[in-house]
Design a protein around this motif. Structure first.
Motif, PDB file in Angstrom:
ATOM      1  N   ALA A   2       0.856  -1.189   0.000  1.00  0.00           N
ATOM      2  CA  ALA A   2       0.000   0.000   0.000  1.00  0.00           C
ATOM      3  C   ALA A   2       0.889   1.235   0.000  1.00  0.00           C
ATOM      4  O   ALA A   2       2.085   1.165   0.313  1.00  0.00           O
ATOM      5  CB  ALA A   2      -0.920  -0.006   1.213  1.00  0.00           C
ATOM      6  N   GLU A   3       0.309   2.354  -0.340  1.00  0.00           N
ATOM      7  CA  GLU A   3       1.084   3.593  -0.403  1.00  0.00           C
ATOM      8  C   GLU A   3       0.240   4.775   0.046  1.00  0.00           C
ATOM      9  O   GLU A   3      -1.001   4.717   0.023  1.00  0.00           O
ATOM     10  CB  GLU A   3       1.608   3.821  -1.817  1.00  0.00           C
ATOM     11  N   LEU A   4       0.920   5.814   0.483  1.00  0.00           N
ATOM     12  CA  LEU A   4       0.246   7.040   0.888  1.00  0.00           C
ATOM     13  C   LEU A   4      -0.051   7.876  -0.339  1.00  0.00           C
ATOM     14  O   LEU A   4       0.816   8.095  -1.189  1.00  0.00           O
ATOM     15  CB  LEU A   4       1.120   7.841   1.853  1.00  0.00           C
ATOM     16  N   LEU A   5      -1.310   8.353  -0.424  1.00  0.00           N
ATOM     17  CA  LEU A   5      -1.725   9.208  -1.524  1.00  0.00           C
ATOM     18  C   LEU A   5      -1.646  10.686  -1.154  1.00  0.00           C
ATOM     19  O   LEU A   5      -1.195  11.511  -1.941  1.00  0.00           O
ATOM     20  CB  LEU A   5      -3.156   8.861  -1.944  1.00  0.00           C
ATOM     21  N   ARG A   6      -2.118  10.999   0.043  1.00  0.00           N
ATOM     22  CA  ARG A   6      -2.083  12.368   0.551  1.00  0.00           C
ATOM     23  C   ARG A   6      -2.049  12.322   2.077  1.00  0.00           C
ATOM     24  O   ARG A   6      -2.288  11.271   2.685  1.00  0.00           O
ATOM     25  CB  ARG A   6      -3.312  13.167   0.095  1.00  0.00           C
ATOM     26  N   TYR A   7      -1.808  13.456   2.700  1.00  0.00           N
ATOM     27  CA  TYR A   7      -1.867  13.555   4.156  1.00  0.00           C
ATOM     28  C   TYR A   7      -2.253  14.969   4.551  1.00  0.00           C
ATOM     29  O   TYR A   7      -2.178  15.911   3.753  1.00  0.00           O
ATOM     30  CB  TYR A   7      -0.547  13.135   4.810  1.00  0.00           C
ATOM     31  N   GLY A   8      -2.681  15.103   5.789  1.00  0.00           N
ATOM     32  CA  GLY A   8      -3.066  16.398   6.319  1.00  0.00           C
ATOM     33  C   GLY A   8      -2.783  16.471   7.809  1.00  0.00           C
ATOM     34  O   GLY A   8      -2.570  15.445   8.467  1.00  0.00           O
ATOM     35  N   ALA A   9      -2.794  17.658   8.349  1.00  0.00           N
ATOM     36  CA  ALA A   9      -2.546  17.846   9.786  1.00  0.00           C
ATOM     37  C   ALA A   9      -3.277  19.097  10.252  1.00  0.00           C
ATOM     38  O   ALA A   9      -3.545  20.011   9.465  1.00  0.00           O
ATOM     39  CB  ALA A   9      -1.055  17.959  10.077  1.00  0.00           C
ATOM     40  N   TYR A  10      -3.597  19.109  11.539  1.00  0.00           N
ATOM     41  CA  TYR A  10      -4.253  20.278  12.113  1.00  0.00           C
ATOM     42  C   TYR A  10      -3.739  20.517  13.518  1.00  0.00           C
ATOM     43  O   TYR A  10      -3.630  19.582  14.324  1.00  0.00           O
ATOM     44  CB  TYR A  10      -5.772  20.091  12.174  1.00  0.00           C
ATOM     45  N   LEU A  11      -3.414  21.765  13.814  1.00  0.00           N
ATOM     46  CA  LEU A  11      -3.078  22.200  15.168  1.00  0.00           C
ATOM     47  C   LEU A  11      -3.924  23.409  15.512  1.00  0.00           C
ATOM     48  O   LEU A  11      -4.052  24.331  14.692  1.00  0.00           O
ATOM     49  CB  LEU A  11      -1.590  22.588  15.259  1.00  0.00           C
ATOM     50  N   PRO A  12      -4.524  23.429  16.696  1.00  0.00           N
ATOM     51  CA  PRO A  12      -5.235  24.647  17.104  1.00  0.00           C
ATOM     52  C   PRO A  12      -4.250  25.804  17.177  1.00  0.00           C
ATOM     53  O   PRO A  12      -3.069  25.624  17.454  1.00  0.00           O
ATOM     54  CB  PRO A  12      -5.793  24.278  18.485  1.00  0.00           C
ATOM     55  N   ARG A  13      -4.740  27.000  16.936  1.00  0.00           N
ATOM     56  CA  ARG A  13      -3.817  28.136  16.839  1.00  0.00           C
ATOM     57  C   ARG A  13      -3.416  28.710  18.194  1.00  0.00           C
ATOM     58  O   ARG A  13      -2.464  29.481  18.293  1.00  0.00           O
ATOM     59  CB  ARG A  13      -4.431  29.238  15.979  1.00  0.00           C
ATOM     60  N   HIS A  14      -4.122  28.338  19.264  1.00  0.00           N
ATOM     61  CA  HIS A  14      -3.879  28.946  20.575  1.00  0.00           C
ATOM     62  C   HIS A  14      -2.719  28.241  21.295  1.00  0.00           C
ATOM     63  O   HIS A  14      -2.631  27.011  21.291  1.00  0.00           O
ATOM     64  CB  HIS A  14      -5.135  28.875  21.431  1.00  0.00           C
ATOM     65  N   ARG A  15      -1.866  29.036  21.968  1.00  0.00           N
ATOM     66  CA  ARG A  15      -0.716  28.499  22.702  1.00  0.00           C
ATOM     67  C   ARG A  15      -0.768  28.997  24.143  1.00  0.00           C
ATOM     68  O   ARG A  15      -0.663  30.201  24.404  1.00  0.00           O
ATOM     69  CB  ARG A  15       0.613  28.934  22.047  1.00  0.00           C
ATOM     70  N   ALA A  16      -0.941  28.060  25.074  1.00  0.00           N
ATOM     71  CA  ALA A  16      -0.989  28.402  26.499  1.00  0.00           C
ATOM     72  C   ALA A  16       0.430  28.389  27.074  1.00  0.00           C
ATOM     73  O   ALA A  16       1.204  27.459  26.797  1.00  0.00           O
ATOM     74  CB  ALA A  16      -1.865  27.412  27.247  1.00  0.00           C
ATOM     75  N   PRO A  17       0.798  29.368  27.877  1.00  0.00           N
ATOM     76  CA  PRO A  17       2.166  29.465  28.415  1.00  0.00           C
ATOM     77  C   PRO A  17       2.395  28.480  29.561  1.00  0.00           C
ATOM     78  O   PRO A  17       1.946  28.726  30.683  1.00  0.00           O
ATOM     79  CB  PRO A  17       2.257  30.911  28.890  1.00  0.00           C
ATOM     80  N   LEU A 267       5.147  12.376  11.614  1.00  0.00           N
ATOM     81  CA  LEU A 267       5.251  11.794  10.279  1.00  0.00           C
ATOM     82  C   LEU A 267       4.963  12.832   9.208  1.00  0.00           C
ATOM     83  O   LEU A 267       5.638  12.861   8.166  1.00  0.00           O
ATOM     84  CB  LEU A 267       4.298  10.610  10.154  1.00  0.00           C
ATOM     85  N   ALA A 268       3.993  13.702   9.434  1.00  0.00           N
ATOM     86  CA  ALA A 268       3.714  14.773   8.472  1.00  0.00           C
ATOM     87  C   ALA A 268       4.922  15.697   8.330  1.00  0.00           C
ATOM     88  O   ALA A 268       5.292  16.091   7.215  1.00  0.00           O
ATOM     89  CB  ALA A 268       2.481  15.563   8.908  1.00  0.00           C
ATOM     90  N   LEU A 269       5.556  16.028   9.443  1.00  0.00           N
ATOM     91  CA  LEU A 269       6.765  16.857   9.396  1.00  0.00           C
ATOM     92  C   LEU A 269       7.885  16.145   8.641  1.00  0.00           C
ATOM     93  O   LEU A 269       8.600  16.754   7.837  1.00  0.00           O
ATOM     94  CB  LEU A 269       7.220  17.186  10.817  1.00  0.00           C
ATOM     95  N   GLY A 270       8.036  14.835   8.884  1.00  0.00           N
ATOM     96  CA  GLY A 270       9.079  14.074   8.208  1.00  0.00           C
ATOM     97  C   GLY A 270       8.835  13.951   6.723  1.00  0.00           C
ATOM     98  O   GLY A 270       9.776  14.053   5.907  1.00  0.00           O
TER      99      GLY A 270
END
Length: 332
Positions: A2-17, A267-270
């Protein structure tokens, strides 16, 4: 195959200190992360899974199967996968599977997808990992509770993908590094066990993968590990992983622990950083088990600039407290 066709990622934009949160609760020591990627009041593992899944499906074929992975479903008594399928507007209702377990379960899902895609006439399989395991008050300083999601569209070999899924290696250590006591409202890490178990499981899994794939760990262009805590990444050196192999896939010290989505974001970053002809290794860990996955990049990845999403907008301690108070006890 099998092979990867596409990928996606999501991070909320808020950053708590995290440093300010730690000071607020009077907890000593240096913060283990600069900030925590914190979902807003209108976000949860389902909405984040939707965003990542929508990106992975953009311009691609409709999946015949949908697999979701989470440790923190936002509701009970119904399947996250079925609800996500409806939210994504999939006309032909796919077969839906919910996969639980631990922060390495995304790699279990990819192995399952590789089997299903070959048995379903070549229809793609969408795998989505999404999590936000909320910690109770000061324990957030150890759990590093953050939220995010990652999605991968898996197709049959020859379906026009850019990355072939290779063999896996596994190694288990009989240990409880996450546990609940009585009626405690949230899980806790046994950090003294986690650090040792992570290293043992990682070394064993990578050694097993070397035997299965015939490639030493030093030959991978990118190593993409799950990251429950910054200190566990140091254990990878015992397995032969070099600093440059994880330089572009490390994020826990910036935005915290994404739970089941951790290895997905890595994995998305890689993949964003990889080139055709290179090999990538994904490494998941949870509950004493290490899972290592080899991937062969056969064409230019559809880079999504996942690294550009790590930075976000700061929020105050008060906002963080208001948004997360009670979430560990009752899903929103």
């Amino acid at each position: 195959m099998a092979e990867l066709l596409r990928y996606g990622a999501y991070l909320p934009r808020h950053r708590a200190p995290l440093g300010e949160i730690q000071s607020f609760y009077g907890k000593p020591g240096r913060p283990r992360a600069k900030a925590l990627a914190t979902p807003g009041l209108d976000e949860d593992p389902l909405t984040m899974a939707y965003e990542a899944g929508r990106e992975a499906l953009a311009g691609g074929a409709e999946p015949g199967t949908l697999i979701t992975v989470t440790q923190s479903p936002p509701f009970g008594l119904r399947k996250v996968s079925q609800t996500l399928a409806r939210a994504l507007g999939l006309d032909e209702r796919p077969r839906c599977y919910d996969l639980g377990g631990h922060s390495g379960s995304l790699l279990d899902a990819l192995a399952l997808a590789g089997v299903l895609v070959g048995a379903d006439g070549g229809a793609p399989v969408l795998v989505v990992a999404s999590d936000h395991v909320v910690s109770y008050e000061e324990r957030v300083c150890d759990l590093l509770s953050a939220g995010g999601a990652a999605a991968f569209l898996v197709g049959a070999d020859g379906a026009g993908g850019f990355c072939r899924l290779g063999p896996q290696g596994r190694h288990g250590v009989e240990v409880y590094d996450i546990w609940r006591l009585g009626l405690e409202p949230e899980p806790r890490y046994r950090l003294e066990v986690l650090f040792d178990a992570y290293g043992q499981a990682a070394v064993g899994a990578l050694k097993a993968l070397e035997g299965a794939a015939g490639r030493p760990v030093g030959d991978y262009a990118q190593v993409c590990p799950s990251q429950p805590h910054p200190q566990v990444l140091r254990a990878l050196a015992r397995a032969g992983v070099q600093d440059e192999q994880i330089a572009r896939t490390t994020f826990v010290g910036e935005i915290g622990n994404l739970g089941a989505a951790s290895v997905g974001l890595a994995l998305a970053l890689g993949l964003d950083a990889a080139e055709a002809g290179q090999a990538v290794c994904a490494l998941g860990y949870g509950g004493g088990e290490g899972i290592a996955q080899a991937l062969e990049v056969t064409g230019p990845p559809p880079a999504i600039d996942a690294a550009g999403r790590v930075a976000g907008e700061p929020i105050s301690v008060g906002t963080y407290y208001r948004w997360t108070r009670g979430r560990q006890a009752e899903p929103h």
